[in-house]
Design an enzyme around this catalytic site. Structure first.
Site, PDB file in Angstrom:
ATOM      1  N   LYS A  36      -3.464  45.569  -0.073  1.00  0.00           N
ATOM      2  CA  LYS A  36      -3.688  45.104   1.298  1.00  0.00           C
ATOM      3  C   LYS A  36      -2.629  45.645   2.252  1.00  0.00           C
ATOM      4  CE  LYS A  36      -5.908  40.862  -0.307  1.00  0.00           C
ATOM      5  NZ  LYS A  36      -7.231  41.444  -0.255  1.00  0.00           N
ATOM      6  N   CYS A  37      -2.340  46.913   2.130  1.00  0.00           N
ATOM      7  CA  CYS A  37      -1.275  47.567   2.891  1.00  0.00           C
ATOM      8  C   CYS A  37      -1.883  48.652   3.769  1.00  0.00           C
ATOM      9  CB  CYS A  37      -0.281  48.179   1.892  1.00  0.00           C
ATOM     10  SG  CYS A  37       1.041  49.163   2.617  1.00  0.00           S
ATOM     11  N   GLY A  38      -1.245  48.952   4.879  1.00  0.00           N
ATOM     12  CA  GLY A  38      -1.696  50.047   5.716  1.00  0.00           C
ATOM     13  C   GLY A  38      -1.680  51.379   4.987  1.00  0.00           C
ATOM     14  N   LEU A  39      -0.864  51.481   3.925  1.00  0.00           N
ATOM     15  CA  LEU A  39      -0.790  52.714   3.144  1.00  0.00           C
ATOM     16  C   LEU A  39      -1.752  52.726   1.960  1.00  0.00           C
ATOM     17  CD1 LEU A  39       3.100  53.204   3.086  1.00  0.00           C
ATOM     18  CD2 LEU A  39       1.428  54.272   4.609  1.00  0.00           C
ATOM     19  N   THR A  40      -2.506  51.645   1.759  1.00  0.00           N
ATOM     20  CA  THR A  40      -3.419  51.551   0.614  1.00  0.00           C
ATOM     21  C   THR A  40      -4.362  52.749   0.500  1.00  0.00           C
ATOM     22  OG1 THR A  40      -3.248  49.152   0.593  1.00  0.00           O
ATOM     23  CG2 THR A  40      -5.156  50.088  -0.520  1.00  0.00           C
TER      24      THR A  40
END
Length: 164
Positions: A36-40
């Site tokens: 659930k990360c912007g970098l996922t």
């Protein structure tokens, strides 16, 4: 760095004991991951690296961690389902792991000693920090989270570590 990492006890996402020794003779890109990360979306590039280099002695090793903004809150089953259905992940995943702090896993105690290209060692800064481990089991390169998996500096480093 000259510390072989092969004997450090690890646990698979399924709860089975393992070590990096299972990948002896391969170059391994160890990456702390989160769902659930912007970098996922970096999972896409990691999976492309896996497909591109797997038959040449390489694997990505994903290490879920919930230490950055609570961005990996799921159970092992939820993580596995997310990775396979959303990104088609075929590379191995470890159990959720602390990569910083007093409960830092021994693997990351060794990896975080390695400086990045700017000469900075120490704590993991966010999800998707990458460490390249040579086919002989030594950490040889560190790439910060914003570095895309398929960036030239990463692929050049991987190709330099492929066995044979």
């Amino acid at each position: 760095m000259s510390t072989p990492l092969y004997d450090i006890p690890l646990q698979t996402l399924d709860g089975e004991p393992t070590t990096l020794g299972e990948h002896r003779g391969k170059a391994v890109l160890v990456v702390n991951v989160a769902s659930k990360c912007g970098l996922t979306p970096q999972y896409e590039g990691l999976e492309r690296l896996q497909k591109r280099y797997a038959d040449r002695g390489f694997t990505v090793l994903g290490v879920p961690s919930n230490q950055f903004g609570g961005q990996e809150p799921g159970s092992a089953e939820e993580i596995k389902t997310f990775c396979s259905t959303t990104y088609g992940v075929s590379f191995p995943l470890l159990a959720k792991t602390d990569v910083n702090g007093v409960n830092r896993h021994p693997l990351y105690q060794v990896l975080t000693e390695l400086p990045d290209a700017a000469g900075e060692a120490g704590d993991i800064t966010w999800n998707f920090e990458k460490f390249l481990v040579s086919a002989s089991g030594t950490a040889v390169a560190r790439f910060r989270p914003a570095t895309e998996p398929e960036a030239a500096e990463v692929t050049v480093a991987i190709e330099a570590q492929l066995p044979g």
